[in-house]
Design a protein around this motif. Structure first.
Motif, mmCIF file in Angstrom:
data_model
loop_
_atom_site.group_PDB
_atom_site.id
_atom_site.type_symbol
_atom_site.label_atom_id
_atom_site.label_comp_id
_atom_site.label_asym_id
_atom_site.label_seq_id
_atom_site.Cartn_x
_atom_site.Cartn_y
_atom_site.Cartn_z
ATOM 1 N N GLU A 158 -30.104 44.412 -13.373
ATOM 2 C CA GLU A 158 -29.549 43.920 -12.107
ATOM 3 C C GLU A 158 -29.057 42.483 -12.236
ATOM 4 O OE1 GLU A 158 -32.682 44.435 -9.352
ATOM 5 O OE2 GLU A 158 -32.252 46.560 -8.940
ATOM 6 N N HIS A 180 -49.291 52.214 -15.666
ATOM 7 C CA HIS A 180 -49.104 50.974 -14.902
ATOM 8 C C HIS A 180 -48.263 49.980 -15.700
ATOM 9 C CE1 HIS A 180 -49.997 47.888 -11.960
ATOM 10 N NE2 HIS A 180 -50.361 47.069 -12.958
ATOM 11 N N GLU A 181 -48.603 49.849 -17.006
ATOM 12 C CA GLU A 181 -47.841 48.936 -17.849
ATOM 13 C C GLU A 181 -46.402 49.427 -18.002
ATOM 14 O OE1 GLU A 181 -48.638 45.983 -19.123
ATOM 15 O OE2 GLU A 181 -50.492 46.135 -17.958
ATOM 16 N N VAL A 205 -35.183 47.137 -15.329
ATOM 17 C CA VAL A 205 -34.263 47.284 -14.188
ATOM 18 C C VAL A 205 -33.829 45.915 -13.676
ATOM 19 C CG1 VAL A 205 -34.093 48.092 -11.812
ATOM 20 C CG2 VAL A 205 -35.148 49.559 -13.537
ATOM 21 N N SER A 206 -34.788 45.006 -13.602
ATOM 22 C CA SER A 206 -34.452 43.658 -13.106
ATOM 23 C C SER A 206 -33.464 42.951 -14.025
ATOM 24 C CB SER A 206 -35.735 42.830 -12.982
ATOM 25 O OG SER A 206 -36.616 43.412 -12.040
ATOM 26 N N ALA A 210 -44.724 51.124 -15.870
ATOM 27 C CA ALA A 210 -44.006 50.823 -14.626
ATOM 28 C C ALA A 210 -43.578 49.357 -14.598
ATOM 29 C CB ALA A 210 -44.902 51.155 -13.439
ATOM 30 N N ASN A 211 -44.447 48.464 -15.050
ATOM 31 C CA ASN A 211 -44.103 47.047 -15.093
ATOM 32 C C ASN A 211 -42.923 46.792 -16.031
ATOM 33 O OD1 ASN A 211 -46.111 46.375 -13.286
ATOM 34 N ND2 ASN A 211 -47.632 45.943 -14.887
ATOM 35 N N ARG A 212 -42.971 47.472 -17.184
ATOM 36 C CA ARG A 212 -41.893 47.279 -18.155
ATOM 37 C C ARG A 212 -40.583 47.846 -17.613
ATOM 38 N NH1 ARG A 212 -46.192 49.148 -21.723
ATOM 39 N NH2 ARG A 212 -47.111 47.340 -22.782
ATOM 40 N N LEU A 213 -40.697 49.012 -16.918
ATOM 41 C CA LEU A 213 -39.493 49.614 -16.350
ATOM 42 C C LEU A 213 -38.900 48.700 -15.274
ATOM 43 C CD1 LEU A 213 -37.587 52.019 -16.218
ATOM 44 C CD2 LEU A 213 -39.154 53.093 -14.579
ATOM 45 N N HIS A 214 -39.748 48.109 -14.457
ATOM 46 C CA HIS A 214 -39.256 47.154 -13.460
ATOM 47 C C HIS A 214 -38.582 45.960 -14.140
ATOM 48 C CE1 HIS A 214 -40.653 49.096 -9.886
ATOM 49 N NE2 HIS A 214 -41.939 49.106 -10.269
ATOM 50 N N THR A 215 -39.158 45.564 -15.274
ATOM 51 C CA THR A 215 -38.569 44.434 -16.003
ATOM 52 C C THR A 215 -37.178 44.799 -16.514
ATOM 53 O OG1 THR A 215 -40.764 43.682 -16.661
ATOM 54 C CG2 THR A 215 -38.882 42.863 -17.939
#
Length: 548
Positions: free
Chosen positions: A351, A337-338, A347-348, A340-345
């Protein structure tokens, strides 16, 4: 075609009743026969004494002497003899001449005939008794001389028929048989009552069935791997099978001894001495984890207790490993879960056109994870312990506790001997860390410090926390099964440290607790290693207090 049914052997109670009834009948019959013969002999002796007394009285009577001096003895003596015969209840009184010619007789036709019997001794002045068959049949008679101024002037005989004696004894014998029949009936009734009770206790089984049941009972006791213990009403051992001896570590014969004398752990002894039933209670001995069930035996009053013992040592170890795996799974889920959060960070950030910041963020996370792994592997190169520490570090992070591996730690791969299983190491260190995390969780600066190394005495596993510590008054209680400062959860508490002490004791080690430098508790487990294992670790060994 129907085959005839083989009659079922009579029950043990019925057999005993028959034997006892026959025995009573034989005893009563023997007593009756003995009494009959004894009474008959005594009756004859009494008849002889009675006849002798009557004959002597007749010989001394003055009227007899006067009748003999007269010219016709029969005329005066016959009425007299009949009267004496009637008054003394004898069957005959015969007065005769010195040569044995009858002057008197119950049958007047026999008067004048020669007396049937022995008179020679009386003719010489002697008194005697005899049993002889005369005109009236067999009789017990007394014979003696009639003397006048020293001269024998006649003879006298008084007697009682044997048939009369027999009739008297038979009357007594009839009464005796009545008493004997009453005794037999009373004895039979008592025997029936006793055997009815025995029949209830044996459930109507015969001796062969009881013997077969005993054989099955013994075979079942030895075949069952579970421990079976039976206690009597005073909590003394009435029966213990082979499984019970093995599980409780009892080698000598303990039947008849109290449970309190077996040297078992206090909690287990308390469970066995409890009056109420216990269901699936977990208790620890020196080397085993046992599930104990007790069931009182009652039948209007307490008669004893039946105890079953199951060995769940292996099961408990597997459950501990399963709990660890469950913890690892939860930690991995949290890390995923963490991640995934870091990966989203990341990616963001990309972007948003901030690639450099995304690279720095990702690199920092990787370095942090790698640093923890490098720290654990560098200190503890033994695979099982290293994997355990990494997993516990993830669990600690999830619970808000910092897990630190002390710089003093150093255990190389292959150092630990084969007789020290990895499962035991996981049990000891894993439970110590879990206990420390429970204590430190929620405190300011929650931290658990793990130290693992070898010294001259063997392997040392030390776990310190920043929790509230252990009250000195409870330094021994913390290792008892069921003891905990926290509320009991669904599965109960207080088993982890008890398992640790059991495992350490099985390897002849030592387990202590003291105050840690951080203000909490510090648990230290020492497991002895053979000299070869310690010497093999010297080249890469870092001892407490510095390097070698």
């Amino acid at each position: 075609m129907r085959f005839p049914q083989v009659p079922r052997p009579r029950s043990l109670a019925a057999q005993l009743f028959a034997v006892q009834a026959v025995l009573i009948a034989v005893v009563v019959a023997g007593c009756a026969l003995f009494t009959y013969l004894s009474d008959r002999s005594q009756a004859k002796d009494a008849a002889g004494r009675q006849a002798m007394a009557v004959a002597r009285s007749v010989a001394d009577a003055p009227s007899v002497h006067e009748g003999i001096r007269g010219g016709s003895p029969t005329a005066s003596l016959q009425p007299y003899s009949l009267k004496v015969q009637k008054d003394t209840e004898v069957d005959f009184v015969t007065i005769m001449s010195p040569r044995g010619i009858r002057w008197t007789h119950p049958n007047p036709d026999r008067i004048g005939e020669h007396f049937l019997g022995h008179i020679t001794r009386s003719q010489h002045g002697e008194w005697f008794t005899e049993e002889y068959k005369g005109t009236l049949g067999w009789s017990v008679r007394a014979v003696g001389p009639i003397k006048d101024d020293g001269r024998i002037v006649g003879l006298v005989s008084a007697g009682i028929r044997v048939q009369a004696i027999t009739d008297r004894v038979q009357g007594q014998l009839t009464a005796l048989f009545g008493v004997a029949a009453g005794a037999l009936a009373l004895g039979g009734a008592g025997t029936y009552v006793v055997n009815a009770r025995l029949r209830r206790h044996t459930h109507g089984m015969n001796a062969a069935e009881l013997s077969r049941m005993h054989d099955y009972h013994q075979a079942a006791l030895h075949a069952v791997r579970e421990g079976l213990l039976m206690l009597d009403g005073q909590y003394r051992v009435a029966l213990m099978n082979d499984g019970g001896r093995e599980l409780l570590g009892v080698s000598e014969d303990v039947v008849g001894r109290s449970v309190a004398e077996l040297g078992l752990p206090k909690p287990l002894t308390g469970a066995l001495l409890a009056s109420e039933p216990r269901v699936d209670e977990v208790h620890l001995t020196g080397t085993r984890v046992l599930v104990v069930n007790t069931s009182p035996v009652s039948g209007g009053e307490r008669r004893g207790t039946v105890v079953t013992l199951r060995d769940v040592t292996e099961l408990q170890s597997l459950m501990g490993e399963l709990d660890s795996e469950r913890g690892f799974t939860q930690a991995l889920r949290s890390q995923a879960h963490e991640a995934a959060n870091r990966l989203h960070t990341v990616v963001s950030l990309i972007e948003l056109g901030r690639a450099e910041e995304a690279i720095d963020f990702a690199t920092a996370e990787l370095e942090l994870a790698q640093a923890l792994t490098d720290q654990v592997v560098a200190a503890v190169n033994e695979p099982v312990l290293a994997a355990l520490l990494l997993g516990k570090a993830a669990q600690a992070n999830e619970r808000g506790v910092e897990l630190v591996v002390s710089p003093e730690s150093s255990i190389d791969d292959g150092m630990l001997p084969q007789f020290l299983p990895a499962r035991d190491l996981v049990t000891v260190l894993g439970n110590l860390i879990d206990n420390a995390m429970d204590a430190a969780q929620g405190t300011v600066g929650a931290r658990v410090t793990v130290t693992a190394f070898t010294d001259e005495d063997g392997l040392v596993l030390r776990v310190a926390d920043t929790g509230p510590g252990v009250d000195p008054a409870h330094t021994e209680d913390v290792f008892e099964r069921g003891w905990s400062t926290k509320p009991a959860g669904p599965g109960g508490r207080g088993l982890g440290l008890a398992l640790v002490r059991q495992t350490v004791a099985r390897h002849e080690g030592a387990l202590t607790v003291a105050d840690s430098a951080g203000g909490g508790a510090e648990f230290e487990a020492r497991l002895p290693l053979p000299p070869a294992a310690r010497s093999a670790a010297v080249p890469g060994l870092v001892r407490q207090g510095g390097e070698v």
